[in-house]
Design a protein around this motif. Sequence first.
Motif, PDB file in Angstrom:
ATOM      1  N   GLY A  66       2.092  -7.940   7.403  1.00 17.04           N
ATOM      2  CA  GLY A  66       1.082  -7.839   6.348  1.00 17.04           C
ATOM      3  C   GLY A  66      -0.141  -8.688   6.635  1.00 17.04           C
ATOM      4  N   THR A  90      -3.185  -0.858   0.924  1.00 10.48           N
ATOM      5  CA  THR A  90      -1.937  -0.387   0.309  1.00 10.48           C
ATOM      6  C   THR A  90      -0.735  -0.668   1.207  1.00 10.48           C
ATOM      7  OG1 THR A  90      -3.195   1.368  -0.802  1.00 10.48           O
ATOM      8  CG2 THR A  90      -0.814   1.611  -0.703  1.00 10.48           C
ATOM      9  N   ALA A  91      -0.879  -0.431   2.516  1.00  6.98           N
ATOM     10  CA  ALA A  91       0.220  -0.716   3.446  1.00  6.98           C
ATOM     11  C   ALA A  91       0.542  -2.210   3.476  1.00  6.98           C
ATOM     12  CB  ALA A  91      -0.148  -0.228   4.843  1.00  6.98           C
ATOM     13  N   LEU A 114       0.042  -4.326   1.046  1.00  5.46           N
ATOM     14  CA  LEU A 114       0.699  -4.651  -0.220  1.00  5.46           C
ATOM     15  C   LEU A 114       2.175  -4.270  -0.204  1.00  5.46           C
ATOM     16  CD1 LEU A 114      -1.987  -3.644  -2.890  1.00  5.46           C
ATOM     17  CD2 LEU A 114      -1.079  -5.921  -2.458  1.00  5.46           C
ATOM     18  N   VAL A 115       2.494  -3.120   0.376  1.00  5.06           N
ATOM     19  CA  VAL A 115       3.899  -2.697   0.457  1.00  5.06           C
ATOM     20  C   VAL A 115       4.705  -3.661   1.323  1.00  5.06           C
ATOM     21  CG1 VAL A 115       5.416  -0.867   1.283  1.00  5.06           C
ATOM     22  CG2 VAL A 115       3.371  -0.278  -0.004  1.00  5.06           C
ATOM     23  N   LEU A 116       4.145  -4.075   2.464  1.00  2.00           N
ATOM     24  CA  LEU A 116       4.863  -4.994   3.352  1.00  2.00           C
ATOM     25  C   LEU A 116       5.074  -6.356   2.689  1.00  2.00           C
ATOM     26  CD1 LEU A 116       3.139  -4.216   6.774  1.00  2.00           C
ATOM     27  CD2 LEU A 116       5.435  -3.582   6.068  1.00  2.00           C
ATOM     28  N   SER A 146       5.105  -7.045  -0.519  1.00  2.64           N
ATOM     29  CA  SER A 146       6.019  -6.921  -1.665  1.00  2.64           C
ATOM     30  C   SER A 146       7.465  -6.805  -1.204  1.00  2.64           C
ATOM     31  CB  SER A 146       5.626  -5.700  -2.506  1.00  2.64           C
ATOM     32  OG  SER A 146       4.299  -5.805  -2.961  1.00  2.64           O
ATOM     33  N   THR A 147       7.689  -6.082  -0.116  1.00  3.68           N
ATOM     34  CA  THR A 147       9.043  -5.997   0.429  1.00  3.68           C
ATOM     35  C   THR A 147       9.513  -7.347   0.966  1.00  3.68           C
ATOM     36  OG1 THR A 147       8.558  -3.721   1.067  1.00  3.68           O
ATOM     37  CG2 THR A 147      10.529  -4.711   2.002  1.00  3.68           C
ATOM     38  N   THR A 193      10.977  -9.708  -1.670  1.00 11.90           N
ATOM     39  CA  THR A 193      12.383  -9.522  -2.058  1.00 11.90           C
ATOM     40  C   THR A 193      13.313 -10.361  -1.179  1.00 11.90           C
ATOM     41  OG1 THR A 193      12.523  -7.571  -0.610  1.00 11.90           O
ATOM     42  CG2 THR A 193      11.911  -7.197  -2.906  1.00 11.90           C
TER      43      THR A 193
END
Length: 318
Positions: free
Chosen positions: A55, A87-88, A90-92, A94-95, A98
């Motif tokens: 990210g 967007t990519a 943000l996805v990385l 956010s994952t 976790t």
Amino acid sequence: MRSSALVLFVCAGLLLSGGAILGVSTSWNLFRMSYYFWTTDVGVELGASILFIAGALLCLPACWLASLVPYYPKSISILSTLMVLVTAALVLLSTGMTSIMALSKATRDPSMIKTSMLRAMSVESQDLAVKNAFAAMQIELKCCGVNSYSDWSMHRRGLPSACCGRVMNVKSVDRCEYPLYNVGCLRPAVNELRLFVNSLSVLTCSIICVMAVTLFATAYTLVTGVADRTKTLQPLRRRASAPPASPRPAPAPPRPCGPAPPRPAGADKRPQGSYKWKSTDATGGARRASGRREAFSVHSSRSLTRPGAAARGGATIG
């Protein structure tokens, strides 16, 4: 549109600095704490930190595109590419958060880390990778054993050389008689993992907020540019769909300058028909006047032939 472009320019600087700090710090911490992969069971959670590095790498091209938006605010290709990159990223991120949550849970319950470290200590003499990992952890954290240096007495005769602050080599003997560190490695390891989790969470949340603002500003700029382009093309489309206009008549030739040309002879004479019409009209009027005089004379003669007319007339005359 200018305000959104200014916001994107500011976000570009924040993404550059934040992405560089996140990527460098995460890479360095993973390299420095690599011994946790062999001495504990948190290797999977730490390995998921690679998502933060990915990210952070996406922040660099996103920063470059965000800095180009003020110069090309109506470029749909630049804006759409920037939205995809943000967007990519943000996805990385956010994952990756976790996995950080799972690592934070392990720091709140150190019993799992303690059990995994004691299990790894039991195979330290047989696995060279575990042996090197324990030596690096004890020198880095300045500790010996798990709870204390007495934990080594259950698995080997003497203490490893790392408890004395020495690195084992071929010539030296891997044995320490008087430990330099009396504290165990469990508490320093938990404190280090907690510090890593907290710093990474704060930095990642800050970058996620900046990316959210960048995504919103990019979407606003894109929608505004499309609306302006639609307003610009709408009159052109109406002109194209309208029927073709009739050709305009050719303009009259310019009037020559100078005196007027002489008129031909006889141009001022009137046609004979007009005089004939006037004579006919006059003759008709004369005929109507003579007819009225004849009617009046007939009426007078009839009135004289009535009885008593002469007496009335005579009386009147007398």
